[in-house]
Design a protein around this motif. Structure first.
Motif, mmCIF file in Angstrom:
data_model
loop_
_atom_site.group_PDB
_atom_site.id
_atom_site.type_symbol
_atom_site.label_atom_id
_atom_site.label_comp_id
_atom_site.label_asym_id
_atom_site.label_seq_id
_atom_site.Cartn_x
_atom_site.Cartn_y
_atom_site.Cartn_z
ATOM 1 N N ILE A 130 6.270 -6.776 -19.144
ATOM 2 C CA ILE A 130 5.115 -6.041 -19.196
ATOM 3 C C ILE A 130 4.306 -5.952 -17.959
ATOM 4 C CG2 ILE A 130 2.755 -5.684 -20.504
ATOM 5 C CD1 ILE A 130 5.300 -4.854 -22.040
ATOM 6 N N ILE A 132 5.313 -6.954 -14.577
ATOM 7 C CA ILE A 132 5.809 -6.187 -13.333
ATOM 8 C C ILE A 132 5.211 -4.968 -13.067
ATOM 9 C CG2 ILE A 132 7.900 -5.191 -12.425
ATOM 10 C CD1 ILE A 132 9.582 -7.233 -13.654
ATOM 11 N N PRO A 133 4.897 -3.940 -13.946
ATOM 12 C CA PRO A 133 4.467 -2.899 -13.669
ATOM 13 C C PRO A 133 3.050 -2.872 -12.865
ATOM 14 C CG PRO A 133 5.256 -2.335 -15.810
ATOM 15 C CD PRO A 133 5.443 -4.083 -15.446
ATOM 16 N N TYR A 134 2.366 -3.970 -13.390
ATOM 17 C CA TYR A 134 0.944 -4.128 -12.860
ATOM 18 C C TYR A 134 1.175 -4.364 -11.379
ATOM 19 C CZ TYR A 134 -3.310 -6.541 -11.605
ATOM 20 O OH TYR A 134 -4.487 -6.841 -10.624
ATOM 21 N N TRP A 135 2.197 -5.198 -10.990
ATOM 22 C CA TRP A 135 2.178 -5.613 -9.527
ATOM 23 C C TRP A 135 2.718 -4.390 -8.820
ATOM 24 C CZ3 TRP A 135 -0.992 -9.403 -8.624
ATOM 25 C CH2 TRP A 135 -1.040 -10.237 -9.587
ATOM 26 N N VAL A 136 3.282 -3.424 -9.284
ATOM 27 C CA VAL A 136 3.711 -2.418 -8.385
ATOM 28 C C VAL A 136 2.613 -1.500 -8.082
ATOM 29 C CG1 VAL A 136 5.123 -0.537 -8.605
ATOM 30 C CG2 VAL A 136 6.056 -2.384 -9.512
ATOM 31 N N ASN A 137 2.696 -1.022 -6.868
ATOM 32 C CA ASN A 137 1.474 -0.290 -6.247
ATOM 33 C C ASN A 137 1.102 0.751 -7.099
ATOM 34 O OD1 ASN A 137 0.486 1.645 -4.379
ATOM 35 N ND2 ASN A 137 1.507 0.821 -2.783
ATOM 36 N N LEU A 187 -2.025 0.085 -19.043
ATOM 37 C CA LEU A 187 -1.339 -0.269 -20.504
ATOM 38 C C LEU A 187 -1.139 -1.844 -20.330
ATOM 39 C CD1 LEU A 187 -0.352 0.390 -23.061
ATOM 40 C CD2 LEU A 187 1.669 1.083 -21.936
ATOM 41 N N PRO A 188 -0.481 -2.400 -19.204
ATOM 42 C CA PRO A 188 -0.462 -4.012 -19.330
ATOM 43 C C PRO A 188 -1.556 -4.639 -19.685
ATOM 44 C CG PRO A 188 0.672 -2.862 -17.368
ATOM 45 C CD PRO A 188 -0.212 -2.016 -18.112
ATOM 46 N N LEU B 22 7.774 0.225 -22.703
ATOM 47 C CA LEU B 22 8.261 -0.086 -21.916
ATOM 48 C C LEU B 22 9.119 1.323 -21.382
ATOM 49 C CD1 LEU B 22 10.479 -3.151 -23.248
ATOM 50 C CD2 LEU B 22 8.740 -3.225 -21.836
ATOM 51 N N LEU B 25 6.148 2.666 -19.175
ATOM 52 C CA LEU B 25 5.957 1.616 -18.078
ATOM 53 C C LEU B 25 7.028 1.922 -16.799
ATOM 54 C CD1 LEU B 25 4.737 -1.731 -19.412
ATOM 55 C CD2 LEU B 25 3.233 0.052 -18.387
ATOM 56 N N TYR B 26 8.353 1.993 -17.558
ATOM 57 C CA TYR B 26 9.399 2.082 -16.488
ATOM 58 C C TYR B 26 10.064 3.287 -16.043
ATOM 59 C CZ TYR B 26 9.180 -2.935 -16.386
ATOM 60 O OH TYR B 26 8.891 -4.291 -16.374
ATOM 61 N N LEU B 29 8.979 5.386 -12.856
ATOM 62 C CA LEU B 29 9.324 4.832 -11.475
ATOM 63 C C LEU B 29 10.903 4.859 -11.224
ATOM 64 C CD1 LEU B 29 7.325 1.424 -11.585
ATOM 65 C CD2 LEU B 29 6.945 3.270 -10.029
ATOM 66 N N ILE B 205 1.256 -9.391 -2.173
ATOM 67 C CA ILE B 205 1.275 -8.035 -2.822
ATOM 68 C C ILE B 205 0.045 -7.316 -3.171
ATOM 69 C CG2 ILE B 205 2.350 -6.740 -5.081
ATOM 70 C CD1 ILE B 205 3.913 -9.236 -5.614
ATOM 71 N N ASP B 209 -0.459 -3.598 -1.179
ATOM 72 C CA ASP B 209 -0.454 -2.479 -2.096
ATOM 73 C C ASP B 209 -1.895 -1.806 -2.387
ATOM 74 O OD1 ASP B 209 2.128 -2.805 -3.043
ATOM 75 O OD2 ASP B 209 1.736 -3.562 -5.097
ATOM 76 N N VAL B 249 8.425 -0.300 -4.023
ATOM 77 C CA VAL B 249 8.612 -0.827 -5.567
ATOM 78 C C VAL B 249 9.503 -2.027 -5.684
ATOM 79 C CG1 VAL B 249 9.013 -0.314 -7.837
ATOM 80 C CG2 VAL B 249 7.645 1.087 -6.355
ATOM 81 N N SER B 252 8.036 -5.189 -4.159
ATOM 82 C CA SER B 252 7.225 -5.894 -4.863
ATOM 83 C C SER B 252 7.833 -6.577 -6.022
ATOM 84 C CB SER B 252 6.165 -4.732 -5.621
ATOM 85 O OG SER B 252 5.477 -4.316 -4.564
ATOM 86 N N VAL B 256 7.367 -10.422 -7.199
ATOM 87 C CA VAL B 256 6.742 -10.820 -8.297
ATOM 88 C C VAL B 256 7.654 -11.815 -9.125
ATOM 89 C CG1 VAL B 256 5.870 -10.296 -10.452
ATOM 90 C CG2 VAL B 256 5.421 -9.045 -8.576
#
Lengths: 309, 267
Positions: A130, A132-137, A187-188, B22, B25-26, B29, B205, B209, B249, B252, B256
C-alpha cells in the motif's frame, strides 16, 4: 504534504544533553530560515500592494483580502458586497476534497480491515504494498490517471467493449476526474492509519457482540467503528488536507472549469494574472483552514489521551 | 473462549474492495508502463513491443534536454538528501538522547512544519522569501528548498530507529572511559546505520520526485525531471514521456524496496 509527524517520540536516555543545543542548531537554522520565516513573510506580503507583472510594492494594503471577499462593482468604488468567485473556488475545493475523502474511506477502510486480519507475519508486506505508490512520483501518477481516463483511453475502451456504455464517456476535464485523481493520490494515507487502529483492536469484543446476537454489520457499526474511530479520523485528515491544497489533480485532470484553490494560487505567481499579494492572501487563507483543522484534531487527540489515563 | 456465531474477522465484500484498492493504486502505472513499450507513435493503438521510445529518450531529438534535467534532478537529490540526513541525524540525537528540555516540543513542531503546511503554501512562501532577499532563482534555490522539506522525511525513520536502541550500549562505552564523541561515532552511529540509510533513501526520493516547490523556486530555463515531464505533458502525452516516467517509477520502487529491507534488518 500531509500532517502527522507529530508523534516524534519519547526520549531514550540523556547521554548528549550538554551538546543538544549544538545538535539542534542546524535544524533550527535551516527550518526557521527556509520555512518559518518565509511563511511569516508571506503573511506580510498578503498585506502589501501589488506590482504589475509580479512582485510587490512595500505599501500596506488590504487590497488582496478585499479582492478575495468583496465585490465592489465595475469601477471598484461601491460598498462591499460579497464576492462569490473565490469563495466558490474555495468551496469547490472543500467539496472535492470531501468527496475524495469519503471515497477513500469507502475503499480504504475495508482494505485496512482486511490487512489487519491477515496473519501477523504477512501484514508488513501488505502495508508495504500500500505504501509503494505513495513514494512514486505524484506527477507521474496523476499523468497515468489522465492517460487512463482520457476519451480513447483504456478505461473507456473497456467500458465500450464490455457493452456497459455505447460511446466513450467524457471523463477527463470533469469534477469526477478531479475527485478520482485526489482519491487516487492520497488513498494510501487513509489505509495506513486505519490499519494501525484496526490492528490494535481487540477482536474478542466483536466475538462478545456476536455471542450477544448482534448481527455482523451491527457489530461492525456499533463495536468496531467506535473503537477504531481515531484511526479513521486521522486517515480522513491525511486525505482531506493535502487534497484541499492539491494542484496537480485539478490542473491535469480538471481543466479550466474545475479550478481549485491550488490552481488559483499557482496562477497568481505563474500565469498572466500575476498578483502576488492576492496569491499570498489566498495561501494564508488555505493555511489557516488547514491549521484550524489540525488544531481541532490535536485538541481532541489530547483530550482522548487524557481520558484514557 | 467460546466459538463466535460468525467469523468476526471477515466481512463480505472486503476482499473484493481490497483487490479494487490495489488495482486502483497500481493499474494506471502498469498501463503506462505497458504503453511505453508500444512500437506506435500514437498513444491510442498498440502496434507491438518495441524499445524505440527508450532509445528515443537517450538518443532522440529531446535527449539533451532530458539528460540535463536528469542530471539536475540527481545532483540536487544527492546533495539535498545528504545534507538533510546529516541535519536530521544530529536533531534525532538531541531529541531522543538529549533528555527532556523545554524547547523539545517546539523543535518537534518545527521539524514537522514542512509536513503540516500544504506544499503549495510552502512553495509560495519560499518563492516570496528568495524574491524579497534578492536571491536569484536557479539550481541553488531548488537545492535549499529541497534540503528544508527533506529534513522531516529523513528524521522519521532515523528517530524511530534511535528509539529502538537502548542507551545501555553507549553507557557501557562511557563506563569504559570512551569519550562522548567516541560513544557517538563508534557505538550509536553504527547501530543507527539502517535508520540513516532508510532516511537518506526516503529523502532522496522525496527530492527527486518533487514538482510543486521546484516549479515555484526554479529559475527560468532550469528544469528538473518532474518539471520537464510536466512541461512536456502540457503539450500532450507522448510515448517518450511514458518511457521516462516508467524508468523514474521503476527507480523509485527499487529505492523504496531497498529502504524497506534495510530499515527492517535486525530491528
Amino acid at each position: 504534504m500531509a500532517g502527522g509527524a507529530a508523534g516524534g517520540g519519547s526520549t531514550q536516555g540523556d547521554t548528549y544533553k550538554e551538546v543538544r543545543t549544538w545538535l539542534l542548531l542546524p535544524t533550527w537554522a535551516t527550518l526557521s530560515i527556509l520555512v518559518l520565516v518565509p511563511v511569516l513573510l508571506m503573511l506580510v506580503y498578503s498585506f502589501l500592494t501589488k506590482e504589475f507583472r509580479g512582485g510587490v510594492i512595500w505599501e500596506f494594503s488590504f487590497a488582496a483580502y478585499d479582492q478575495f471577499f468583496c465585490d465592489r462593482g465595475l469601477f471598484g468604488d461601491e460598498p462591499c458586497s460579497i464576492e462569490w468567485t473565490y469563495i466558490t473556488i474555495f468551496w469547490r475545493s472543500i467539496w472535492q476534497a470531501g468527496l475524495a475523502t469519503i471515497l477513500s474511506l469507502f475503499i480504504g477502510f475495508p482494505t485496512a480491515y482486511f490487512i489487519a486480519t491477515r496473519p501477523a507475519h504477512v501484514r508488513p508486506l501488505w502495508v508495504f504494498l500500500i505504501t509503494i505508490p505513495y513514494w512514486v512520483n505524484l506527477l507521474i501518477r496523476t499523468v497515468s490517471m489522465r492517460f487512463m481516463l482520457r476519451e480513447e483511453g483504456p478505461l473507456n475502451n473497456v467500458l465500450v467493449w464490455s457493452g456497459l456504455t455505447d460511446a466513450p464517456l467524457q471523463m477527463i476535464n470533469t469534477n469526477f476526474a478531479v475527485q478520482i485523481g485526489l482519491f487516487y493520490s492520497y488513498l494510501p494515507f487513509m489505509v495506513l492509519p486505519v490499519y494501525a487502529a484496526v490492528e490494535r483492536y481487540n477482536f474478542s469484543l466483536s466475538e462478545a457482540a456476536a455471542d450477544l446476537y448482534a448481527s455482523k454489520w451491527t457489530t461492525l457499526r456499533r463495536i468496531v467503528l467506535p473503537a477504531v474511530k481515531p484511526g479513521v479520523i486521522a486517515g480522513c485528515i491525511l486525505v482531506f488536507v493535502p487534497s484541499l491544497g492539491a494542484f496537480l489533480a485539478p490542473d491535469l485532470l480538471g481543466g479550466a472549469k474545475n479550478f481549485m484553490i491550488g490552481s488559483l494560487i499557482e496562477e497568481q505567481f505563474k500565469g498572466n494574472a500575476g498578483n502576488w499579494p492576492f496569491g499570498a492572501a489566498a495561501s494564508m487563507i488555505l493555511l489557516s483552514v488547514v491549521l484550524i483543522i489540525l488544531t481541532i484534531y490535536a485538541r481532541q487527540q489530547a483530550r482522548a489521551g487524557g481520558k484514557e489515563r | 473462549m467460546s466459538k463466535a456465531r460468525f467469523d468476526v474477522k471477515s466481512y463480505p465484500g472486503f476482499v473484493q474492495l481490497t483487490v479494487l484498492c490495489l488495482l486502483i493504486l497500481y493499474l494506471p502505472l502498469m498501463v503506462v508502463a505497458v504503453y511505453s513499450f508500444n512500437a506506435s507513435a500514437s498513444i491510442v493503438n498498440w502496434e507491438g513491443f518495441s524499445l524505440r521510445w527508450y532509445a528515443d529518450v537517450f538518443t532522440g531529438p529531446e535527449s539533451a534536454k532530458f539528460k540535463l534535467a536528469a542530471r539536475n534532478s540527481f545532483v540536487i537529490a544527492i546533495i539535498a538528501a545528504t545534507v538533510a540526513t546529516a541535519i536530521a541525524t544530529l536533531a534525532a540525537t538531541a531529541m531522543i538522547r538529549g533528555g527532556k528540555f523545554r524547547l523539545r516540543v517546539l523543535s518537534l513542531g518545527l521539524i514537522s512544519l514542512p509536513l503540516m503546511v500544504p506544499e503549495i503554501v510552502t512553495a509560495v512562501a519560499t518563492l516570496i522569501f528568495f524574491n524579497s532577499i534578492g536571491f536569484e532563482r536557479g539550481l541553488l534555490t531548488i537545492l535549499l528548498a529541497h534540503i528544508a522539506f527533506c529534513i522531516p522525511f529523513a528524521y522519521l525513520p532515523i528517530s524511530a530507529r534511535m528509539q529502538g536502541i537502548e542507551d545501555t550500549y553507549e553507557q557501557a562505552a562511557l563506563d569504559l572511559y570512551a569519550t562522548k564523541r567516541q560513544a557517538f561515532t563508534r557505538i550509536l552511529l553504527p547501530l543507527m546505520m539502517p535508520g540513516i540509510v532508510s532516511g537518506y533513501l526516503l529523502a532522496f526520493i522525496i527530492s527527486l520526485d518533487d514538482f510543486i516547490i521546484t516549479n515555484f523556486v526554479k529559475g527560468a530555463g532550469v528544469e528538473t525531471l518532474p518539471t520537464a515531464i510536466f512541461g512536456a505533458v502540457k503539450q500532450g502525452l507522448k510515448p517518450n514521456i511514458m518511457a521516462i516516467s516508467t524508468m523514474l517509477v521503476g527507480f523509485s520502487i527499487i529505492m523504496v524496496t531497498v529502504s524497506y529491507f534495510v530499515g527492517k534488518k535486525d530491528n
